[in-house]
Structure formats: C-alpha cells, structure tokens
Design a protein around this motif. Structure first.
Motif, PDB file in Angstrom:
ATOM      1  N   GLN A 196      43.348 -75.966  24.318  1.00  0.00           N
ATOM      2  CA  GLN A 196      41.939 -75.582  24.315  1.00  0.00           C
ATOM      3  C   GLN A 196      41.696 -74.463  23.313  1.00  0.00           C
ATOM      4  OE1 GLN A 196      39.242 -76.887  26.141  1.00  0.00           O
ATOM      5  NE2 GLN A 196      38.054 -75.568  24.774  1.00  0.00           N
ATOM      6  N   VAL A 197      40.666 -74.611  22.488  1.00  0.00           N
ATOM      7  CA  VAL A 197      40.219 -73.579  21.555  1.00  0.00           C
ATOM      8  C   VAL A 197      38.793 -73.207  21.951  1.00  0.00           C
ATOM      9  CG1 VAL A 197      39.668 -73.015  19.152  1.00  0.00           C
ATOM     10  CG2 VAL A 197      41.663 -74.454  19.687  1.00  0.00           C
ATOM     11  N   THR A 198      38.542 -71.923  22.129  1.00  0.00           N
ATOM     12  CA  THR A 198      37.210 -71.436  22.475  1.00  0.00           C
ATOM     13  C   THR A 198      36.614 -70.744  21.254  1.00  0.00           C
ATOM     14  OG1 THR A 198      37.910 -71.126  24.766  1.00  0.00           O
ATOM     15  CG2 THR A 198      35.917 -69.968  24.068  1.00  0.00           C
ATOM     16  N   PHE A 199      35.376 -71.102  20.916  1.00  0.00           N
ATOM     17  CA  PHE A 199      34.722 -70.479  19.774  1.00  0.00           C
ATOM     18  C   PHE A 199      34.508 -68.991  20.039  1.00  0.00           C
ATOM     19  CE2 PHE A 199      32.742 -74.873  19.354  1.00  0.00           C
ATOM     20  CZ  PHE A 199      33.627 -75.278  18.371  1.00  0.00           C
ATOM     21  N   PRO A 200      34.646 -68.138  19.010  1.00  0.00           N
ATOM     22  CA  PRO A 200      34.411 -66.706  19.186  1.00  0.00           C
ATOM     23  C   PRO A 200      33.012 -66.421  19.730  1.00  0.00           C
ATOM     24  CG  PRO A 200      35.435 -67.113  17.056  1.00  0.00           C
ATOM     25  CD  PRO A 200      35.086 -68.456  17.642  1.00  0.00           C
ATOM     26  N   THR A 201      32.035 -67.178  19.239  1.00  0.00           N
ATOM     27  CA  THR A 201      30.654 -67.079  19.714  1.00  0.00           C
ATOM     28  C   THR A 201      30.184 -68.497  20.022  1.00  0.00           C
ATOM     29  OG1 THR A 201      30.253 -65.200  18.249  1.00  0.00           O
ATOM     30  CG2 THR A 201      28.316 -66.337  19.125  1.00  0.00           C
ATOM     31  N   PRO A 202      29.759 -68.773  21.254  1.00  0.00           N
ATOM     32  CA  PRO A 202      29.297 -70.132  21.547  1.00  0.00           C
ATOM     33  C   PRO A 202      28.105 -70.517  20.669  1.00  0.00           C
ATOM     34  CG  PRO A 202      29.569 -68.873  23.569  1.00  0.00           C
ATOM     35  CD  PRO A 202      29.702 -67.911  22.426  1.00  0.00           C
ATOM     36  N   PHE A 203      28.059 -71.784  20.297  1.00  0.00           N
ATOM     37  CA  PHE A 203      26.883 -72.295  19.604  1.00  0.00           C
ATOM     38  C   PHE A 203      25.745 -72.421  20.618  1.00  0.00           C
ATOM     39  CE2 PHE A 203      30.331 -73.723  16.834  1.00  0.00           C
ATOM     40  CZ  PHE A 203      29.810 -73.474  15.568  1.00  0.00           C
ATOM     41  N   PRO A 204      24.487 -72.472  20.175  1.00  0.00           N
ATOM     42  CA  PRO A 204      23.374 -72.598  21.117  1.00  0.00           C
ATOM     43  C   PRO A 204      23.506 -73.860  21.976  1.00  0.00           C
ATOM     44  CG  PRO A 204      22.561 -72.015  18.935  1.00  0.00           C
ATOM     45  CD  PRO A 204      24.023 -72.333  18.786  1.00  0.00           C
ATOM     46  N   ALA A 205      23.060 -73.768  23.217  1.00  0.00           N
ATOM     47  CA  ALA A 205      23.105 -74.915  24.133  1.00  0.00           C
ATOM     48  C   ALA A 205      22.409 -76.110  23.490  1.00  0.00           C
ATOM     49  CB  ALA A 205      22.438 -74.550  25.449  1.00  0.00           C
ATOM     50  N   GLY A 206      22.988 -77.282  23.650  1.00  0.00           N
ATOM     51  CA  GLY A 206      22.425 -78.507  23.103  1.00  0.00           C
ATOM     52  C   GLY A 206      22.784 -78.771  21.655  1.00  0.00           C
ATOM     53  N   SER A 207      23.543 -77.876  21.022  1.00  0.00           N
ATOM     54  CA  SER A 207      23.937 -78.065  19.627  1.00  0.00           C
ATOM     55  C   SER A 207      24.884 -79.248  19.483  1.00  0.00           C
ATOM     56  CB  SER A 207      24.653 -76.823  19.086  1.00  0.00           C
ATOM     57  OG  SER A 207      23.804 -75.723  19.028  1.00  0.00           O
ATOM     58  N   ARG A 208      24.751 -79.968  18.386  1.00  0.00           N
ATOM     59  CA  ARG A 208      25.724 -80.999  18.024  1.00  0.00           C
ATOM     60  C   ARG A 208      26.724 -80.328  17.102  1.00  0.00           C
ATOM     61  NH1 ARG A 208      22.855 -85.773  15.456  1.00  0.00           N
ATOM     62  NH2 ARG A 208      24.993 -86.464  15.295  1.00  0.00           N
ATOM     63  N   VAL A 209      27.965 -80.203  17.557  1.00  0.00           N
ATOM     64  CA  VAL A 209      28.993 -79.462  16.829  1.00  0.00           C
ATOM     65  C   VAL A 209      30.017 -80.432  16.251  1.00  0.00           C
ATOM     66  CG1 VAL A 209      30.758 -77.668  17.009  1.00  0.00           C
ATOM     67  CG2 VAL A 209      28.671 -77.494  18.387  1.00  0.00           C
ATOM     68  N   VAL A 210      30.415 -80.193  15.006  1.00  0.00           N
ATOM     69  CA  VAL A 210      31.457 -80.964  14.326  1.00  0.00           C
ATOM     70  C   VAL A 210      32.585 -79.994  14.005  1.00  0.00           C
ATOM     71  CG1 VAL A 210      32.039 -82.271  12.251  1.00  0.00           C
ATOM     72  CG2 VAL A 210      29.818 -82.588  13.338  1.00  0.00           C
ATOM     73  N   VAL A 211      33.846 -80.415  14.283  1.00  0.00           N
ATOM     74  CA  VAL A 211      35.020 -79.583  13.998  1.00  0.00           C
ATOM     75  C   VAL A 211      35.873 -80.270  12.944  1.00  0.00           C
ATOM     76  CG1 VAL A 211      37.119 -78.564  14.953  1.00  0.00           C
ATOM     77  CG2 VAL A 211      35.031 -78.642  16.337  1.00  0.00           C
ATOM     78  N   LEU A 212      36.237 -79.510  11.897  1.00  0.00           N
ATOM     79  CA  LEU A 212      37.100 -80.013  10.827  1.00  0.00           C
ATOM     80  C   LEU A 212      38.394 -79.202  10.834  1.00  0.00           C
ATOM     81  CD1 LEU A 212      34.356 -80.103   8.069  1.00  0.00           C
ATOM     82  CD2 LEU A 212      35.202 -82.026   9.407  1.00  0.00           C
ATOM     83  N   PRO A 213      39.523 -79.816  11.243  1.00  0.00           N
ATOM     84  CA  PRO A 213      40.803 -79.098  11.250  1.00  0.00           C
ATOM     85  C   PRO A 213      41.605 -79.394   9.986  1.00  0.00           C
ATOM     86  CG  PRO A 213      41.050 -81.101  12.487  1.00  0.00           C
ATOM     87  CD  PRO A 213      39.617 -81.087  11.963  1.00  0.00           C
ATOM     88  N   PHE A 214      42.437 -78.432   9.579  1.00  0.00           N
ATOM     89  CA  PHE A 214      43.263 -78.579   8.384  1.00  0.00           C
ATOM     90  C   PHE A 214      44.635 -77.960   8.644  1.00  0.00           C
ATOM     91  CE2 PHE A 214      38.863 -78.082   7.105  1.00  0.00           C
ATOM     92  CZ  PHE A 214      38.662 -79.171   6.277  1.00  0.00           C
ATOM     93  N   VAL A 215      45.701 -78.701   8.344  1.00  0.00           N
ATOM     94  CA  VAL A 215      47.047 -78.154   8.442  1.00  0.00           C
ATOM     95  C   VAL A 215      47.258 -77.229   7.251  1.00  0.00           C
ATOM     96  CG1 VAL A 215      49.517 -78.665   8.551  1.00  0.00           C
ATOM     97  CG2 VAL A 215      47.871 -80.223   9.627  1.00  0.00           C
ATOM     98  N   GLN A 216      47.665 -75.975   7.506  1.00  0.00           N
ATOM     99  CA  GLN A 216      47.800 -74.972   6.456  1.00  0.00           C
ATOM    100  C   GLN A 216      49.242 -74.790   5.983  1.00  0.00           C
ATOM    101  OE1 GLN A 216      44.777 -73.060   5.516  1.00  0.00           O
ATOM    102  NE2 GLN A 216      44.083 -74.914   6.538  1.00  0.00           N
ATOM    103  N   THR A 217      50.215 -75.350   6.725  1.00  0.00           N
ATOM    104  CA  THR A 217      51.629 -75.140   6.410  1.00  0.00           C
ATOM    105  C   THR A 217      52.346 -76.483   6.283  1.00  0.00           C
ATOM    106  OG1 THR A 217      52.055 -74.895   8.786  1.00  0.00           O
ATOM    107  CG2 THR A 217      51.755 -72.872   7.518  1.00  0.00           C
ATOM    108  N   PHE A 218      53.617 -76.431   5.886  1.00  0.00           N
ATOM    109  CA  PHE A 218      54.455 -77.622   5.735  1.00  0.00           C
ATOM    110  C   PHE A 218      55.827 -77.262   6.269  1.00  0.00           C
ATOM    111  CE2 PHE A 218      56.768 -80.510   2.540  1.00  0.00           C
ATOM    112  CZ  PHE A 218      56.711 -81.580   3.398  1.00  0.00           C
ATOM    113  N   ASN A 219      55.932 -77.199   7.620  1.00  0.00           N
ATOM    114  CA  ASN A 219      57.147 -76.703   8.249  1.00  0.00           C
ATOM    115  C   ASN A 219      58.078 -77.788   8.763  1.00  0.00           C
ATOM    116  OD1 ASN A 219      56.362 -74.058   7.788  1.00  0.00           O
ATOM    117  ND2 ASN A 219      55.206 -73.962   9.683  1.00  0.00           N
TER     118      ASN A 219
END
Length: 99
Positions: free
Chosen positions: A29-52
């Motif tokens: 689980q990841v919690t946003f530092p500040t919640p977006f407004p209620a009813g917002s449509r949120v899109v998350v884009l993740p990126f791998v930063q390392t090559f371990n």
C-alpha cells in the motif's frame, strides 16, 4: 485543473508471480502525501529507477483511490521461461495525477 504528486519507494518481491485478477494480498500500500479531492479520477505512473536483478521487473498497480494505491513487482515472463516471482529490491518512482 490537474494535480500532480510524486514519490519513491524501495520494493522487492518474495511471493510467486501474481496471476489472479483482484487478489492484491501481496501488493504494497502507498498512501499519497496529500489526498486528492474526493471524487477525483487519479492515474498512477510507476517507473523502475534501478537495475539490481537479472530478471525484468514488471510493475502492477491496483486499487487506485484519491488516498493512494497498491503496487507490486511482478517479474515479466518470456516465452517458456517461468519466473519464480522473487525479485531483489528495486527503487520505484511514481507520479500520480488527476484526469
């Protein structure tokens, strides 16, 4: 008006590859530092930063809400090669925005 938040986390996988839709029991689980407004449509884009690790880490996102999302590394399978699901720790950056 769009809002944007960013973050970074270290993530690994000690579980088998997740293949059952809707089963997010092995996700983090990841919690946003500040919640977006209620009813917002949120899109998350993740990126791998390392090559371990030698295997290619795929990322799965689930349960995106204005408060956060769930994420896991899910190694990418190639042809007849089967992943055991275990993947070393990688640094993951993410960007979340409203649409």
């Amino acid at each position: 008006m769009s809002m944007i938040q960013t973050g970074v986390l270290d993530l690994d996988s000690t579980n088998p590859v997740a293949t059952t839709g809707g089963d997010t029991s092995t996700f983090t689980q990841v919690t946003f530092p500040t919640p977006f407004p209620a009813g917002s449509r949120v899109v998350v884009l993740p990126f791998v930063q390392t090559f371990n690790g030698p295997e290619t880490p795929g990322l799965r996102i689930a349960d995106v809400t204005p408060h956060g999302f769930r994420i896991r590394i899910n190694e990418i399978l190639a042809g007849a090669v089967k992943s055991d699901g275990h993947h070393t720790r990688e640094t993951i950056g993410w960007l979340a925005t409203t649409v």
